[in-house]
Design a protein around this motif. Structure first.
Motif, short mmCIF file in Angstrom:
data_model
loop_
_atom_site.label_atom_id
_atom_site.label_comp_id
_atom_site.label_asym_id
_atom_site.label_seq_id
_atom_site.Cartn_x
_atom_site.Cartn_y
_atom_site.Cartn_z
N UNK A 124 11.78 197.78 -0.81
CA UNK A 124 11.41 196.61 -0.02
C UNK A 124 9.99 196.81 0.51
N UNK A 125 9.21 195.74 0.65
CA UNK A 125 7.79 195.87 1.03
C UNK A 125 7.50 196.78 2.22
N UNK A 126 8.29 196.74 3.33
CA UNK A 126 7.96 197.63 4.45
C UNK A 126 8.05 199.12 4.11
N UNK A 127 8.73 199.47 3.01
CA UNK A 127 8.92 200.87 2.64
C UNK A 127 7.99 201.34 1.53
N UNK A 128 7.05 200.50 1.15
CA UNK A 128 6.22 200.84 0.00
C UNK A 128 5.07 201.77 0.32
N UNK A 129 4.95 202.18 1.59
CA UNK A 129 4.02 203.25 1.92
C UNK A 129 2.71 202.77 2.51
N UNK A 130 1.94 203.74 2.98
CA UNK A 130 0.67 203.46 3.61
C UNK A 130 -0.35 202.99 2.57
N UNK A 131 -1.27 202.12 2.98
CA UNK A 131 -2.33 201.69 2.06
C UNK A 131 -3.21 202.86 1.66
N UNK A 132 -3.65 202.86 0.43
CA UNK A 132 -4.54 203.92 -0.06
C UNK A 132 -5.71 203.29 -0.79
N UNK A 133 -6.81 204.01 -0.92
CA UNK A 133 -7.94 203.49 -1.69
C UNK A 133 -7.52 203.22 -3.13
N UNK A 134 -8.14 202.25 -3.80
CA UNK A 134 -7.76 201.92 -5.17
C UNK A 134 -7.80 203.09 -6.13
N UNK A 135 -8.72 204.02 -5.88
CA UNK A 135 -8.86 205.16 -6.79
C UNK A 135 -7.92 206.32 -6.45
N UNK A 136 -7.16 206.19 -5.37
CA UNK A 136 -6.27 207.28 -4.94
C UNK A 136 -5.07 207.41 -5.87
N UNK A 137 -4.63 208.65 -6.06
CA UNK A 137 -3.45 208.96 -6.86
C UNK A 137 -2.39 209.54 -5.93
N UNK A 138 -1.44 208.71 -5.51
CA UNK A 138 -0.41 209.15 -4.58
C UNK A 138 0.43 210.27 -5.20
N UNK A 139 0.49 211.42 -4.53
CA UNK A 139 1.22 212.57 -5.04
C UNK A 139 2.67 212.59 -4.58
N UNK A 140 2.92 212.13 -3.36
CA UNK A 140 4.27 212.18 -2.81
C UNK A 140 4.32 211.31 -1.58
N UNK A 141 5.37 210.50 -1.46
CA UNK A 141 5.53 209.64 -0.29
C UNK A 141 7.00 209.55 0.06
N UNK A 142 7.37 209.90 1.27
CA UNK A 142 8.77 209.85 1.70
C UNK A 142 8.89 209.14 3.03
N UNK A 143 9.93 208.30 3.14
CA UNK A 143 10.28 207.65 4.39
C UNK A 143 11.71 208.06 4.76
N UNK A 154 5.32 213.20 -17.94
CA UNK A 154 4.26 213.05 -16.94
C UNK A 154 4.33 211.80 -16.11
N UNK A 155 5.43 211.06 -16.17
CA UNK A 155 5.57 209.85 -15.36
C UNK A 155 6.11 210.19 -13.97
N UNK A 156 5.93 209.28 -13.04
CA UNK A 156 6.42 209.45 -11.68
C UNK A 156 7.76 208.73 -11.52
N UNK A 157 8.65 209.32 -10.76
CA UNK A 157 9.93 208.70 -10.45
C UNK A 157 10.12 208.68 -8.93
N UNK A 158 11.22 208.12 -8.49
CA UNK A 158 11.53 208.12 -7.07
C UNK A 158 13.03 208.22 -6.85
N UNK A 159 13.44 208.31 -5.59
CA UNK A 159 14.87 208.27 -5.28
C UNK A 159 15.10 207.48 -4.00
N UNK A 160 16.32 206.97 -3.88
CA UNK A 160 16.82 206.35 -2.65
C UNK A 160 18.11 207.08 -2.29
N UNK A 161 18.10 207.75 -1.16
CA UNK A 161 19.20 208.60 -0.73
C UNK A 161 19.81 207.98 0.53
#
Length: 262
Positions: free
Chosen positions: A142-161, A211-218
């Motif tokens: 859901x949009x509120x959980x999609x994480x902090x804004x980052x610069x366009x060139x940033x490569x998010x390594x890990x994000x957890x809520x 080499x793709x990124x995945x996620x989880x919902x726990x």
């Protein structure tokens, strides 16, 4: 390769389910294992002896014996120890089927006349996010959980809520990771049994290897019970837990997730 799935969704993200009773230490539980085996042998013919490690805040970790009763296809397992009893699954038809399986386990415990004191009841679902081509894991939240804004060139390594709230006597804890830490599939504190891998887990592992990124919902729902074990009373508790689980999950996922998974 197995095609086992959890639930009836068209492309279910659900990878692992646990229903658990936390009981006051019951150190003679081993004497009841033969009776429980007999009651569950048709559905869980294989027994594996194991050790549980209990971590207490004021003492060193201590091991204690546990017994795992596994289904022939190894998609379900019952774990019985001195401090907890649980049913683990990586495949079933729908939530009603899982609840019926858990009820059968509870009735088997009741027939063994263990009468443990139940501290807490819980149910936990772990869903894996394997993005379709061109999508990122965060887009499935859901949009509120999609994480902090980052610069366009940033490569998010890990994000957890992480969040925790209470509703009608149920404590709901949620953790989302989009993406997970490099190479990680499961939440860090999931003690998964060695069960058959469902289709979404195989897809997640394949994505990581490429080499793709995945996620989880726990999602973990728990309720204090504080009474002597009674299968009928516990059935109503777990019905309530599942209701809160289902409503919570719907609030966590995006329209994209619903479109792709349902």
């Amino acid at each position: 390769m197995t095609t086992a799935t959890l639930g009836t969704w068209r492309k279910p993200p659900l990878a692992y389910v646990v229903a658990e009773l936390v009981i006051s230490p019951h150190y003679s539980i081993g004497s009841a294992i033969p009776a429980i085996q007999d009651a569950l042998r048709r559905e869980y013919p294989r027994t594996v002896e194991a050790m549980e490690i209990h971590v207490e805040a004021t003492a060193a970790p201590t091991p204690s014996p546990a017994w795992r009763l596994l289904s022939a296809d190894q998609t379900r397992g019952v774990q019985i120890g001195a401090k907890s009893i649980s049913l683990h699954a990586t495949s079933y038809t729908d939530s009603e089927t899982f609840m019926a399986l858990w009820s059968h386990v509870l009735n088997a415990l009741g027939s063994a006349d263990l009468q443990p004191f139940v501290e807490r009841a819980g149910i936990r679902y772990v869903d894996l996010i394997v993005p379709s081509e061109g999508r990122s894991p965060r887009e499935y939240l859901a949009p509120p959980l999609q994480g902090m804004p980052t610069p366009p060139e940033a490569d998010m390594q890990h994000c957890m809520w992480i969040s925790s709230y209470q509703i009608e006597g149920v404590t709901v804890q949620t953790r989302t990771a989009t993406p997970t830490p490099a190479g990680a599939v499961w939440p860090p504190n999931l003690n998964a049994l060695p069960l058959q891998k469902p289709a979404v887990l195989l897809a997640a592992e394949e994505a990581i290897q490429s080499g793709q990124r995945i996620g989880f919902i726990d999602t973990d729902c728990q309720a204090e019970v504080q009474t002597i074990f009674d299968p009928a009373d516990l059935a109503s508790v777990y019905s309530k837990l599942h209701e809160k689980m289902s409503k919570t999950f719907d609030t966590l996922i995006s329209d994209l997730a619903k479109e792709e998974w349902k």
